[in-house]
Every structure is written in structure tokens, then in C-alpha cells.
Design a protein around this motif. Sequence first.
Motif, PDB file in Angstrom:
ATOM      1  N   PHE A   1       3.891   6.194  -2.463  1.00 59.86           N
ATOM      2  CA  PHE A   1       3.276   7.508  -2.425  1.00 59.86           C
ATOM      3  C   PHE A   1       4.316   8.618  -2.493  1.00 59.86           C
TER       4      PHE A   1
ATOM      5  N   LEU B   1     -10.566   0.254   0.620  1.00 57.78           N
ATOM      6  CA  LEU B   1     -10.350  -0.480  -0.632  1.00 57.78           C
ATOM      7  C   LEU B   1     -11.424  -0.113  -1.647  1.00 57.78           C
TER       8      LEU B   1
ATOM      9  N   PHE C   1      -2.851   4.491   2.116  1.00 61.67           N
ATOM     10  CA  PHE C   1      -4.199   4.877   2.542  1.00 61.67           C
ATOM     11  C   PHE C   1      -4.753   4.045   3.696  1.00 61.67           C
ATOM     12  N   LEU C   2      -4.074   2.964   4.024  1.00 62.80           N
ATOM     13  CA  LEU C   2      -4.553   2.155   5.142  1.00 62.80           C
ATOM     14  C   LEU C   2      -3.934   2.697   6.427  1.00 62.80           C
TER      15      LEU C   2
ATOM     16  N   TYR D   1       0.714   2.294  -4.259  1.00 64.96           N
ATOM     17  CA  TYR D   1       0.141   3.444  -3.543  1.00 64.96           C
ATOM     18  C   TYR D   1      -0.834   2.998  -2.450  1.00 64.96           C
ATOM     19  N   LEU D   2      -1.339   1.785  -2.583  1.00 61.90           N
ATOM     20  CA  LEU D   2      -2.412   1.346  -1.675  1.00 61.90           C
ATOM     21  C   LEU D   2      -2.071   1.431  -0.181  1.00 61.90           C
TER      22      LEU D   2
ATOM     23  N   ILE E   1       5.538   9.641  -5.998  1.00 63.63           N
ATOM     24  CA  ILE E   1       4.665  10.367  -6.932  1.00 63.63           C
ATOM     25  C   ILE E   1       5.290  11.674  -7.382  1.00 63.63           C
TER      26      ILE E   1
ATOM     27  N   PHE F   1      -5.590  11.714  -6.472  1.00 68.17           N
ATOM     28  CA  PHE F   1      -4.549  12.197  -5.565  1.00 68.17           C
ATOM     29  C   PHE F   1      -3.294  12.649  -6.275  1.00 68.17           C
ATOM     30  N   VAL F   2      -2.983  12.043  -7.421  1.00 71.52           N
ATOM     31  CA  VAL F   2      -1.780  12.462  -8.123  1.00 71.52           C
ATOM     32  C   VAL F   2      -1.910  13.934  -8.475  1.00 71.52           C
TER      33      VAL F   2
ATOM     34  N   LEU G   1      -9.900   7.470  -5.199  1.00 65.45           N
ATOM     35  CA  LEU G   1      -8.800   8.221  -4.594  1.00 65.45           C
ATOM     36  C   LEU G   1      -7.650   8.320  -5.571  1.00 65.45           C
ATOM     37  N   GLN G   2      -7.315   7.162  -6.159  1.00 68.51           N
ATOM     38  CA  GLN G   2      -6.141   7.102  -7.021  1.00 68.51           C
ATOM     39  C   GLN G   2      -6.281   8.033  -8.215  1.00 68.51           C
TER      40      GLN G   2
ATOM     41  N   TYR H   1     -10.740   3.345  -3.009  1.00 67.83           N
ATOM     42  CA  TYR H   1      -9.382   3.516  -3.511  1.00 67.83           C
ATOM     43  C   TYR H   1      -9.299   3.879  -4.999  1.00 67.83           C
TER      44      TYR H   1
ATOM     45  N   PHE I   1     -11.023  12.463   0.654  1.00 67.31           N
ATOM     46  CA  PHE I   1      -9.791  12.383   1.434  1.00 67.31           C
ATOM     47  C   PHE I   1     -10.055  12.666   2.908  1.00 67.31           C
TER      48      PHE I   1
END
Lengths: 292, 298
Positions: free
Chosen positions: B173, A271, B116-117, B112-113, B176, A281-282, A277-278, A274, A203
Motif C-alpha cells: 500500500f 475479501l 485492508f485486514l 495491497y490486500l 502506491i 483506492f489508487v 476497494l482496489q 476488496y 472505506f
Amino acid sequence: MKYRSRSYSIFTYSNTIFLTLLSLLCVLPLIHVLALSFSSRAAATANIVNFWPVGFTTDAYVKTLGNAMFLKSLWIGVERTVLGAVLSMIVVTMAAYSLSKTNYKFKGRQIYIWIFVFTMLFSGGLIPSYILISKLHLIDSIWALVLPPAVSVWNMILMLNFFRTIPEDLEEAAFIDGAGHLRVLWSVYLPVSMPSIATLSLFTMVSHWNSWFDGMIYMSNPDGYPLATYLHSMIVSDNLSRIGVTLDSVENFSNRTVKAAQIFIGALPILLVYPFLQKYFVKGIVLGSVKS
Amino acid sequence: MAAYWRKTWPFHLLLLPALALVIVFQYIPLFGVVIAFQDYEPWLGIKGSPWVGFEHFQYLFTYPDGKQVIWNTLIISAFKLIINLIIPIVFALLLNEVRKTLFKRAVQTFVYLPHFLSWVILGGIMLDILSPEGGIVNRLLNAFGIDSIFFLGNGSWFRFTVVLSDVWKEFGFSAIIFLATLVGINPALYEAAEIDGASRWQQVISISIPLIMPIVIVVATLSLGRILDAGFDQILNLYNPLVYSHGDIIDTFVYREGLNNGQFSFGTAVGLFKSFIGFILIVISYRLAFKLANYRIF
């Protein structure tokens, strides 16, 4: 299941369709840019590219990767990301160890907590920070990008909460064997916290990779721009003179397909990480926000 | 005292790097805000620059742009706050109705993507797709017989675009936390309601929504504390001189006037004004969240 009524099944179908459309809405812009980056210039200018390349070519990528300026900033972006994350994790882990102790074991802990938390609530703002960095002669130095954000109080809280879940028996055993705190941190805490540390590093890396504003104000010369800052100057504010591109190369670097390629390369590392991350992060966000 | 140090020195030692960094990069700039009460000139330094009291703060309110900037900040922020609360809640409730785990996960992966960008990437994408000259969004509008809209060049459309794109980036996000709460609801409650003959809709109204209310209140009050942050990063990537009248917020104003135009003291004063109000708001919102929903971070 009584609610499998007719009206509920109509709801289920429309809900599925709605959520599918919503999901597509979140990724289509990115797919459009990807399609654009692989399209021929003529197709892009004629506005006929949608979500699939028209007149497939890798020309835009060849041009982008042949641009020394782009490669330079790409390298600086990687450098600050790695250096920034490593430094931040070391500092944060060390501090979190001490702060994870109880007030009883570590008197004075509360004072430290307040010193750190206060920085989340009040900051001197943009200009005093800028003046400080210039007084410290850190302008144009990569340290200006990695030192100020190194102490992430949020990460520190997540980390100390994690440290508190480590069974006390584990460290007691080490203490009985004569180990000190530094030894315990190194050989008891670190090995069991590796997954957490990896997650927080990821992160931290994402936030470094995405940071662009500090690069813009602390680098007086575009030569020192990390990739995100370069993309901002090149694509968003279209500040060609500042980037020092001659008219000749504007032709090459500012057209739509090349911009699209640069955007996509900028997004690519995110990407790629990701999925990882996914996965985490939850857990992290729930742990951090609803902890009572 | 000696006994205390003998016992705790490793703790202090481990905290030293973090403490040093925080003092240098957070606390020293905090003292640097004194230049808000001076006419700071870099070559004179803080010691040599003349003191002017509250002049810069008064200037902010007499300056016509000053009020506009504060208004822009509040209006953009207020819309973001409300819509960024409603959409994630509705989305979480809808997603919670999905029984197929695979589909649920796929939706989550997509929505969620964008979070993060960075706004640099998304700003670049938006400049392209929203372009009035052949951007894909305007092409779609044209196909329906609607004239092209200059989303990022027209003041009112700019605010709309800023709010909508922020919601687009963050709604997944933000959902969540609500999803996690919904998943955590005891299924026995639903079963009992079903035995009593409640439809699914009635169950949502009288079980799901009341049970996520505490967390909704927490999220709402906490975001109220950040109402002066209207999205510096986003707006700096999307705006241009055409829309300063509608899109310039406190943070972008500080950056342009203070740093770009070299009005260090005025910029610091505006920033300090914002930090000060923001600090009060955050403290109030945390107290409120604690009172209303028993929330605390530590």
C-alpha cells in the motif's frame, strides 16, 4: 528498445520470480488459515495442514455458526458498520458542500477548516474520551461506536476536493431557476457524486468493520461486542473468562480449527468488497496525497 | 451582519452536525486533559479532584518503566519508518520494470490486500502461524534444521516480528504513491537517455530515482511527525506480559496503566505528553515537507 540486452532479460526473469514469491507471501498466511478451518481437528493438532485442507470437514463452521455469542457479535458488527457509515457519510457530505465553496462566497470557511483540521493534529487522548463517553451515559450503547468517529476529516477533504471538480455552470443554472443551496446539494451535487460517495462509504464501512478497540473499552459487557472485538477477546487475548465461556464449551470454541473459521469469517466481508476497494483506492490516495 | 447571515446561513446549517460532533467528541476531551494535573477520582469529578501540578509528568520520568516505554516506542517506530520507506521504494521500482500489465495487476492485487485486514484478523493469523508448537513458520524453520523460535514470546524477537509484520502488511500500500509517481514520469526522458546509450540500470539511477526523490522526502518527513505512534493497534493484538519489557509502547502503557489499572490522571498525563510532542513533530514535519518539497495538503 536497446535495453533488451541479455543481462536485462536475466533481470526480467528473476524480477518476475521475485515478485511472484512476494505476492504469494502476502496471501499464503490467509490461505493457511482457510485450509486449517476446513481441516479435521486431528489433522490440525498433528500440525500437518499446510495450504490445503487435510481431512476436509465443515465442522468448524457448523460450530462457529451455532455459537449464539458469535452470531450476536456478528450482528452488532454489521449494525455498527451500516449505521456508522450512513451517519458519517451524511454528516461529511453536508459539511463538504459548504467547505467546497470559495472563501469569497463563504466568508468564515477558513475558521471551520481550522476547527476540523486541528482535530487531526491534536487529541485529548484515550482517557478523557473514555470519561466523556461514560459521562454521556453512552457506555454499552452502539452510539459510542458510531458517533465519535463520524466526522472523518480526511473523507471531508476528499469529498470537498471532488465537489470542486463539479462544473460551476451546473449549479449556476439551478440557482437561476430559483433553487437554494440545500436544493442544489440534493439535486445537482448528489446525483453526480454518487460514485465518490459510494467509494468513501465503502472505506468507512471497512474501517468500522475492522474497529475493535472502541468496542472493548465502551462495552462493559461482552454481549455488546461487535465481531472484531469478540475476535480480539476470543482469539488474540484468549480471554475466555471475560467472554463468559464455560469450560465445557472451551473445548468446542477455542480449538485451532474453530479459531481459524472465526478468523476467516471475520476477514470474509473485506475479501468480498476488496475488488471494489482496489478499483478506487489508487485514485483516492493519489488524489488525497499529491494534490498540490 | 444580517446580510452576511442571509447569504450564508445554508452553509452554516450544513456544517452544524459535523461541528457539533467535533465539539462534543474532540474538543471536550481536549479540555478533559486538565485531569493530568489532578488526582482525578471519578466520584469527585473534575471540579472536586485535588490539583497536583506536574507530579504525574515527573513520575513518568522517574518511573523505571517510563523511560523503557519511551525507548521501546522510539526504537520500534524508527525501524518501521526506515524499512517502511526502503522496501516500498524498491518494490515500486521493481514493479515499474514489469511490462506485462496483467502480471503487474495481479501482483498489485495480492500485495495491497493485507492493508485492508485488521490487526485483529492478522494478529489471530500470526498467533497461529508463529506458534512455537507446530506453527507453520516454525515447521518450515525446523525443516531447515533451525530450532523453533518463540517470535511473540521473546523480547528481541518480538520487536523484530512487530517491525517485519508491519512492513508485510503495509509495503504494498505504501508503494502506491511511489508507483503513481513513477508511472507519471515523462517517457521522453527515458527515450532520450536510451539514444545516449544509457542502460536500463543507468536510467533507473539517473532518471527514476531522482524524480521520485521529492515524494520520498515528503513521505519520510511526514512519517517522522508520527514517530511516537509505534502501532498501538498492532502491538495490542500481538503482545503479552512476557514481552512488556521490549514491546510496551506509550499508547499500550497508557491503556494498561490508565484505563485498566484506573490511574486516570497518570494515564492522561502520559497521553498528553505524547500528544504534545507529537503535535510539535507534526507541525515541524509539515513545515519541513513544505520547505524541502513544496508539499501542502490544502
